[in-house]
Design a protein around this motif. Structure first.
Motif, PDB file in Angstrom:
ATOM      1  N   VAL A  69       0.392  -0.759  -0.243  1.00  0.00           N
ATOM      2  CA  VAL A  69      -0.241  -0.513  -0.120  1.00  0.00           C
ATOM      3  C   VAL A  69       0.546   1.377  -0.072  1.00  0.00           C
ATOM      4  O   VAL A  69       0.716   1.773  -0.071  1.00  0.00           O
ATOM      5  N   ARG A  70       2.119   1.257   0.794  1.00  0.00           N
ATOM      6  CA  ARG A  70       2.826   2.774   0.656  1.00  0.00           C
ATOM      7  C   ARG A  70       3.694   2.315  -0.472  1.00  0.00           C
ATOM      8  O   ARG A  70       3.937   3.984  -0.532  1.00  0.00           O
ATOM      9  N   HIS A  71       3.737   1.336  -1.656  1.00  0.00           N
ATOM     10  CA  HIS A  71       4.270   2.128  -2.600  1.00  0.00           C
ATOM     11  C   HIS A  71       3.435   2.116  -3.575  1.00  0.00           C
ATOM     12  O   HIS A  71       4.434   2.176  -4.710  1.00  0.00           O
ATOM     13  N   ASP A  72       2.398   2.003  -3.385  1.00  0.00           N
ATOM     14  CA  ASP A  72       1.569   1.860  -5.014  1.00  0.00           C
ATOM     15  C   ASP A  72       0.342   3.311  -4.826  1.00  0.00           C
ATOM     16  O   ASP A  72       0.129   4.147  -4.355  1.00  0.00           O
ATOM     17  N   ASN A  73       1.361   4.643  -5.926  1.00  0.00           N
ATOM     18  CA  ASN A  73       1.077   5.084  -6.065  1.00  0.00           C
ATOM     19  C   ASN A  73      -0.262   5.428  -7.482  1.00  0.00           C
ATOM     20  O   ASN A  73      -0.314   6.897  -7.884  1.00  0.00           O
ATOM     21  N   ASP A  74      -1.144   4.274  -7.030  1.00  0.00           N
ATOM     22  CA  ASP A  74      -1.573   4.557  -8.718  1.00  0.00           C
ATOM     23  C   ASP A  74      -3.107   5.463  -7.872  1.00  0.00           C
ATOM     24  O   ASP A  74      -3.423   5.316  -6.830  1.00  0.00           O
ATOM     25  N   SER A  75      -3.647   6.343  -8.885  1.00  0.00           N
ATOM     26  CA  SER A  75      -4.891   7.650  -7.877  1.00  0.00           C
ATOM     27  C   SER A  75      -5.913   7.820  -8.674  1.00  0.00           C
ATOM     28  O   SER A  75      -6.592   8.461  -8.277  1.00  0.00           O
ATOM     29  N   THR A  76      -6.203   6.162  -9.177  1.00  0.00           N
ATOM     30  CA  THR A  76      -7.536   6.592  -9.499  1.00  0.00           C
ATOM     31  C   THR A  76      -8.138   6.327  -8.582  1.00  0.00           C
ATOM     32  O   THR A  76      -7.953   5.395  -7.680  1.00  0.00           O
ATOM     33  N   GLN A  77      -9.804   6.519  -8.490  1.00  0.00           N
ATOM     34  CA  GLN A  77     -10.499   6.246  -7.372  1.00  0.00           C
ATOM     35  C   GLN A  77     -10.396   4.325  -7.027  1.00  0.00           C
ATOM     36  O   GLN A  77     -10.981   3.881  -5.883  1.00  0.00           O
ATOM     37  N   THR A  78     -11.050   3.894  -8.085  1.00  0.00           N
ATOM     38  CA  THR A  78     -10.970   1.965  -7.760  1.00  0.00           C
ATOM     39  C   THR A  78      -9.709   2.193  -6.483  1.00  0.00           C
ATOM     40  O   THR A  78      -9.468   1.306  -5.884  1.00  0.00           O
ATOM     41  N   ASP A  79      -8.184   2.536  -6.902  1.00  0.00           N
ATOM     42  CA  ASP A  79      -7.166   2.152  -6.808  1.00  0.00           C
ATOM     43  C   ASP A  79      -7.178   2.715  -5.017  1.00  0.00           C
ATOM     44  O   ASP A  79      -6.052   1.486  -4.934  1.00  0.00           O
ATOM     45  N   ARG A  80      -7.681   4.031  -4.988  1.00  0.00           N
ATOM     46  CA  ARG A  80      -7.131   3.946  -3.680  1.00  0.00           C
ATOM     47  C   ARG A  80      -7.946   3.402  -2.607  1.00  0.00           C
ATOM     48  O   ARG A  80      -7.938   3.676  -1.649  1.00  0.00           O
ATOM     49  N   LYS A  81      -9.324   2.848  -3.256  1.00  0.00           N
ATOM     50  CA  LYS A  81     -10.153   2.368  -2.212  1.00  0.00           C
ATOM     51  C   LYS A  81      -9.496   0.676  -1.997  1.00  0.00           C
ATOM     52  O   LYS A  81      -9.593   0.351  -0.790  1.00  0.00           O
ATOM     53  N   THR A  82      -9.114   0.272  -3.103  1.00  0.00           N
ATOM     54  CA  THR A  82      -8.347  -0.735  -2.790  1.00  0.00           C
ATOM     55  C   THR A  82      -7.389  -0.330  -1.659  1.00  0.00           C
ATOM     56  O   THR A  82      -7.134  -1.435  -0.510  1.00  0.00           O
ATOM     57  N   ARG A  83      -5.914   0.635  -1.797  1.00  0.00           N
ATOM     58  CA  ARG A  83      -5.524   0.636  -0.223  1.00  0.00           C
ATOM     59  C   ARG A  83      -6.045   1.417   0.578  1.00  0.00           C
ATOM     60  O   ARG A  83      -5.093   0.675   1.549  1.00  0.00           O
ATOM     61  N   THR A  84      -7.532   2.047   1.117  1.00  0.00           N
ATOM     62  CA  THR A  84      -8.009   2.133   2.058  1.00  0.00           C
ATOM     63  C   THR A  84      -8.549   0.408   2.235  1.00  0.00           C
ATOM     64  O   THR A  84      -8.490   0.085   3.756  1.00  0.00           O
ATOM     65  N   LEU A  85      -9.073  -0.469   1.908  1.00  0.00           N
ATOM     66  CA  LEU A  85      -9.088  -1.846   2.343  1.00  0.00           C
ATOM     67  C   LEU A  85      -8.208  -2.221   3.105  1.00  0.00           C
ATOM     68  O   LEU A  85      -8.444  -2.891   4.452  1.00  0.00           O
ATOM     69  N   TYR A  86      -6.817  -2.315   2.541  1.00  0.00           N
ATOM     70  CA  TYR A  86      -5.443  -3.171   2.867  1.00  0.00           C
ATOM     71  C   TYR A  86      -4.886  -2.071   4.120  1.00  0.00           C
ATOM     72  O   TYR A  86      -3.797  -2.681   4.206  1.00  0.00           O
ATOM     73  N   LYS A  87      -5.444  -1.126   3.963  1.00  0.00           N
ATOM     74  CA  LYS A  87      -4.589  -0.462   5.244  1.00  0.00           C
ATOM     75  C   LYS A  87      -4.734  -0.648   7.361  1.00  0.00           C
ATOM     76  O   LYS A  87      -3.371  -0.762   7.993  1.00  0.00           O
ATOM     77  N   GLY A  88      -6.197  -1.535   7.292  1.00  0.00           N
ATOM     78  CA  GLY A  88      -6.400  -1.882   8.511  1.00  0.00           C
ATOM     79  C   GLY A  88      -5.986  -3.627   8.177  1.00  0.00           C
ATOM     80  O   GLY A  88      -4.643  -3.818   7.511  1.00  0.00           O
ATOM     81  N   ASP A  89      -6.667  -4.100   8.999  1.00  0.00           N
ATOM     82  CA  ASP A  89      -6.313  -5.997   9.497  1.00  0.00           C
ATOM     83  C   ASP A  89      -7.402  -5.964   8.448  1.00  0.00           C
ATOM     84  O   ASP A  89      -8.235  -7.553   9.288  1.00  0.00           O
ATOM     85  N   MET A  90      -8.256  -5.978   7.638  1.00  0.00           N
ATOM     86  CA  MET A  90      -9.089  -6.759   6.273  1.00  0.00           C
ATOM     87  C   MET A  90      -8.843  -8.394   6.258  1.00  0.00           C
ATOM     88  O   MET A  90      -8.126  -8.083   6.114  1.00  0.00           O
ATOM     89  N   ARG A  91     -10.332  -9.215   6.682  1.00  0.00           N
ATOM     90  CA  ARG A  91      -9.787 -10.311   5.655  1.00  0.00           C
ATOM     91  C   ARG A  91      -9.435 -10.823   4.506  1.00  0.00           C
ATOM     92  O   ARG A  91     -10.114 -10.007   4.010  1.00  0.00           O
ATOM     93  N   PRO A  92      -8.576 -11.370   4.461  1.00  0.00           N
ATOM     94  CA  PRO A  92      -8.655 -11.600   2.826  1.00  0.00           C
ATOM     95  C   PRO A  92      -9.768 -11.999   2.139  1.00  0.00           C
ATOM     96  O   PRO A  92      -9.977 -12.715   2.481  1.00  0.00           O
TER      97      PRO A  92
END
Length: 536
Positions: A69-92
């Motif tokens: 997540v820290r190294h992913d710089n893609d900026s579409t709305q869905t890419d930001r959503k993906t990063r948000t999901l994995y910042k926490g402890d979401m179940r895979p």
């Protein structure tokens, strides 16, 4: 997966598999007098086979996910959503204690189709996903770069990122026009000042992804409903399919990009206006400078003029509900400040243009020689032009609800329609044959005297005996009708299609007068191959 329940799970599975191999090595045809020497084996007997490189560690997986997540710089709305999901402890989503199942294969199958609509599989990391799936299934972990936890984290993240990119793009489009088009033109065009506000240029209601959509997508990915969900998000517009079929036939990169930009516009799922019971609708296509008035079995077309590049006509949908004959023109403040204010105090200027000044607070008409330029620029006074001959709105205006105070209207400058490029207005749309448009809007049941009243009020020769008798009496007023409601309202769509299908069924190409195709291309380039991005 909890750490306590998942540690060493792969190794335990391997140990059990070894046990099964030993059991199966004893053939079923063995003599019943021979005793199976392995009948008392326990799991402890397989401990020597244990290898910690096959050990899932959920904490390590989550740590690797946060690093990705820290190294992913893609900026579409869905890419930001993906990063948000994995910042926490979401179940895979894709990986469980059994590894990876058919859901990943189903997604990859859909991703292999993106080339049919011009996109590159690289934009969805298909090759890397397939490589990682194969490695995980073959237990092919070759060190730091591909140890089981790092590979699992990468595969989990790439699957989700590709999945959300794909299902969101198919459902709503890969370009968000509100982001792409509503951040182009500053309200204050002083290039020395910081941009604080932009002109709103796109106001067509379309479906957009929200948190409930993303949650539903994630829920579907966790279940056996994934395939049905991926089918449900496919675009339904047949025009998109027709344009996509032309991609492989595009003679050059310019035409290929023309197709791609216009295909994307057909992915946007518009909220259509209530249908007219007679099948009527009006479409104004800005790049073609034409209006198309559709009926049940015919289409009327006419030339139009649109906003200049600095005062673009906004894209919107509405419904025409009224027409006013010989309308008053309330001059926009932008014109007052830039043009009219320079003539403050010049009574002859205001008289020759038939302008008058009104105090907004009191409603009183002001004498031009008493009003200064600063007073006009303050916004406390309205400048209007009397209706009738010479009015900038012409003799008739067609009104519809919108957020921009733009309308369709006649013009006093008829030679304007001889130009091939007709982008000169302050945002409104000038129509070539306003009376014909009025007749169309009133429908087939309108009586001939009503039409003649409109003609007479617009100084057009009447066609009925009653009308001819009326105008022969020079003592009578020529303004017989001031306003007429349009009932039922007729849907109106102001669109921007540089590749447009004419009523005759022919695809016509038009110039990108506002530069919107160039904007669309910048937003679509991350989804296409490197060769397409490099080629102009």
């Amino acid at each position: 997966m909890k750490a306590s329940s998942t540690r060493k799970i792969v190794s335990e599975v391997l140990l059990m598999a070894c046990a099964m191999v030993v059991i199966l090595l004893c053939p079923s045809s063995c003599s019943t007098t021979l005793e199976n020497p392995n009948k008392d084996l326990t799991m402890e007997a397989f401990v020597p086979f244990y290898n910690d490189k096959y050990e899932f560690d959920i904490d390590a997986i989550r740590q690797h996910l946060r690093e990705i997540v820290r190294h992913d710089n893609d900026s579409t709305q869905t890419d930001r959503k993906t990063r948000t999901l994995y910042k926490g402890d979401m179940r895979p989503i894709w990986i469980d204690r059994n590894g990876i199942d058919w859901r990943a294969d189903t997604l990859v199958g859909f991703l292999h189709t993106v080339g049919d609509v011009g996109f590159s599989e690289d934009a969805f990391t298909v090759s890397q996903i397939e490589t990682d799936i194969k490695r995980l299934r073959n237990l092919d972990f070759d060190g730091e770069g591909n140890d089981i936890n790092r590979l699992t984290a990468r595969l989990e993240y790439l699957l989700t990122k590709a999945y959300l990119r794909y299902c969101t793009g198919q459902q709503f489009g890969y370009v968000n026009p509100f982001d792409a088009l509503n951040t182009l033109d500053p309200v204050d065009d002083d290039s020395t000042s910081a941009v604080k506000e932009f002109r709103h240029l796109f106001d067509i209601p379309i479906s957009r992804p929200d948190n409930s959509f993303y949650q539903r997508a994630i829920d579907m990915a966790r279940t056996d409903s994934l395939c049905g969900f991926l089918r449900s998000v496919q675009p339904q517009d047949p025009t998109l399919t027709e344009l996509a079929s032309q991609l492989k036939l595009a003679p050059n990169n310019r035409k290929w990009w023309l197709l791609m930009c216009n295909m994307e516009r057909h992915r946007w799922r518009r909220t259509f206006m209530p249908a007219d019971p007679f099948g009527r609708k009006i479409v104004v296509n800005i790049p073609s400078f034409r209006l198309y008035a559709y009926g049940e079995d015919s289409v009327m077309t006419m030339k139009v003029g649109c906003g200049a590049t600095k005062t673009k006509t906004p894209l919107l949908s509405s419904a025409i509900n009224r027409m006013d004959i010989n309308p008053l023109w309330n001059i926009p403040m932008s014109i007052v400040r830039k043009d009219v204010a320079a003539h403050a105090g010049d009574a002859s200027y205001f008289s020759s243009h038939r302008y008058f000044i009104v105090d907004r607070e009191t409603g009183k008409t002001m004498e031009p020689h008493k009003v200064t330029a600063d007073m006009l620029r303050s916004g406390r006074y309205r400048v209007s032009q009397e209706g009738g001959a010479g009015n900038s709105l012409g003799r008739i205006i067609f009104r519809f609800d919108n957020n921009f105070s733009v309308y369709l209207h006649d013009t006093s400058s008829r030679r304007f329609f001889d130009q091939s490029v007709r982008s000169v207005s302050h945002g409104c749309i000038r129509v070539e044959r306003p009376f014909d448009l009025a007749k169309y809007l009133l429908g087939n049941d309108v009586d001939s005297w009503t039409l003649d009243k409109i003609r007479i009020s617009m100084d057009i020769e009447p066609e009925t005996e009653k009308g001819l008798r009326y105008v022969s009496d020079t003592t009578r007023t020529r303004k017989l009708i001031n306003s007429k409601n349009v009932s039922p309202n007729v849907p109106l769509y102001i669109v921007y299609q540089t590749l447009f299908k004419t009523p005759e069924g022919k695809w016509e190409e038009y110039g990108d007068i506002y530069g919107y195709d160039a904007v669309m291309r910048r937003h679509l380039e991350p989804f296409v191959g490197k060769q397409r991005r490099r080629t102009k």
